[in-house]
Design an enzyme around this catalytic site. Sequence first.
Site, PDB file in Angstrom:
ATOM      1  CG  ASN A 193       0.289  10.456   7.159  1.00  0.00           C
ATOM      2  OD1 ASN A 193       0.145  10.489   8.384  1.00  0.00           O
ATOM      3  ND2 ASN A 193       1.482  10.404   6.577  1.00  0.00           N
ATOM      4  CE  LYS A 228       2.847  13.939   5.990  1.00  0.00           C
ATOM      5  NZ  LYS A 228       3.979  14.207   5.140  1.00  0.00           N
ATOM      6  CG  HIS A 245       5.357   8.221   5.685  1.00  0.00           C
ATOM      7  ND1 HIS A 245       6.202   9.297   5.649  1.00  0.00           N
ATOM      8  CD2 HIS A 245       4.230   8.595   5.032  1.00  0.00           C
ATOM      9  CE1 HIS A 245       5.594  10.295   4.999  1.00  0.00           C
ATOM     10  NE2 HIS A 245       4.409   9.891   4.618  1.00  0.00           N
ATOM     11  CD  GLU A 258       6.887  12.741   6.665  1.00  0.00           C
ATOM     12  OE1 GLU A 258       6.078  12.461   7.567  1.00  0.00           O
ATOM     13  OE2 GLU A 258       6.571  13.407   5.653  1.00  0.00           O
ATOM     14  CD  GLU A 296       3.323   8.424   0.575  1.00  0.00           C
ATOM     15  OE1 GLU A 296       2.305   9.112   0.492  1.00  0.00           O
ATOM     16  OE2 GLU A 296       4.036   8.408   1.590  1.00  0.00           O
ATOM     17  N   GLY A 319       5.102  16.448   0.536  1.00  0.00           N
ATOM     18  CA  GLY A 319       5.104  17.739   1.239  1.00  0.00           C
ATOM     19  C   GLY A 319       5.808  18.856   0.489  1.00  0.00           C
ATOM     20  CB  SER A 367       2.395  17.247  -3.671  1.00  0.00           C
ATOM     21  OG  SER A 367       3.500  17.553  -2.851  1.00  0.00           O
TER      22      SER A 367
HETATM   23  C1  PEP Z   1       2.278  11.695   3.012  1.00  0.00           C
HETATM   24  O1  PEP Z   1       2.394  12.132   4.129  1.00  0.00           O
HETATM   25  O2  PEP Z   1       2.287  10.477   2.840  1.00  0.00           O
HETATM   26  C2  PEP Z   1       2.149  12.623   1.901  1.00  0.00           C
HETATM   27  C3  PEP Z   1       2.012  12.128   0.703  1.00  0.00           C
HETATM   28  O3  PEP Z   1       2.173  13.976   2.184  1.00  0.00           O
HETATM   29  P1  PEP Z   1       1.738  15.172   1.195  1.00  0.00           P
HETATM   30  O4  PEP Z   1       0.407  14.782   0.598  1.00  0.00           O
HETATM   31  O5  PEP Z   1       1.654  16.366   2.065  1.00  0.00           O
HETATM   32  O6  PEP Z   1       2.785  15.268   0.134  1.00  0.00           O
END
Ligand code: PEP
Length: 252
Positions: free
Chosen positions: A8, A10, A95, A97, A167, A173, A213
């Site tokens: 992803n 973003k 997601h 976000e 998630e 992040g 992460s």
């Molecule tokens: C994500 O954007 O779904 C995500 C898991 O980001 P990150 O791996 O940076 O934590």
Amino acid sequence: MRPLVVGNWKMNGKLSESSELAAAVVKTLKTDGRQVQVVLAPPYTALATVYRTIRKSPIELAGQNCHWEERGAFTGEVSPLMLRDLGCKYVIIGHSERRHVFHETNQVIARKVASVLQQKIRPILCVGETLNERNKGRTAAVVTGQLRLALKGIGKNDIRNVEIAYEPVWAIGTGRNASPEQITQVHRRIRRFLVTTFGDTRGNRVRILYGGSVNPGNAPDLTRAGDVNGFLVGGASLVAANFASVVHCYVH
Ligand code: PEP
């Protein structure tokens, strides 16, 4: 079940950068797609460019979001029909976000999941608790509540085209991934929900990804957590070598 690893990107990357990153991923990956399905989710603006780069590879394309209607007066939105037209086989829905920054509700997410399935695109439905919810012991209730509402109205035939991504919001992040034990616990709860709702065979076939992460350092350990069928990778997917290392955990 074939694992799935999704990158992803973003809101990152000018066209030239997206094109270079996609080309680097194609070059670095050592898989013909049989052991692991790899998917890239660039920003809308780069979908066509990335599609041209990955078209002859086993990598598939995903949108990061979409609207639920096919067309109409929805300024600034992109429909599942448009995503399919661009070559997307997957789309990330709900997601954290989108939920937390753009205030998407479970009801909106449910409409998107249903509409995406109608367009024969596979939704990657994201669920996960905040740190506050975890600290209050509400993780299982939050995650199953999100699943129940988002998958309301999804028939037994459609569930085989859905991917789930667990998630935890506090792990996205932040550089702080959930532990294999925490992941196993939630994935088992998600599996139980799927089996109870859609039956043994169908419920057991849905892939449950972990995201939060994930990086080349922790991915090997996380693949060994119970019922992890792949990863949704944010930050680490912006460097081809790092993303490839995560994918290669599944290539033997
Ligand atoms: C994500 O954007 O779904 C995500 C898991 O980001 P990150 O791996 O940076 O934590």
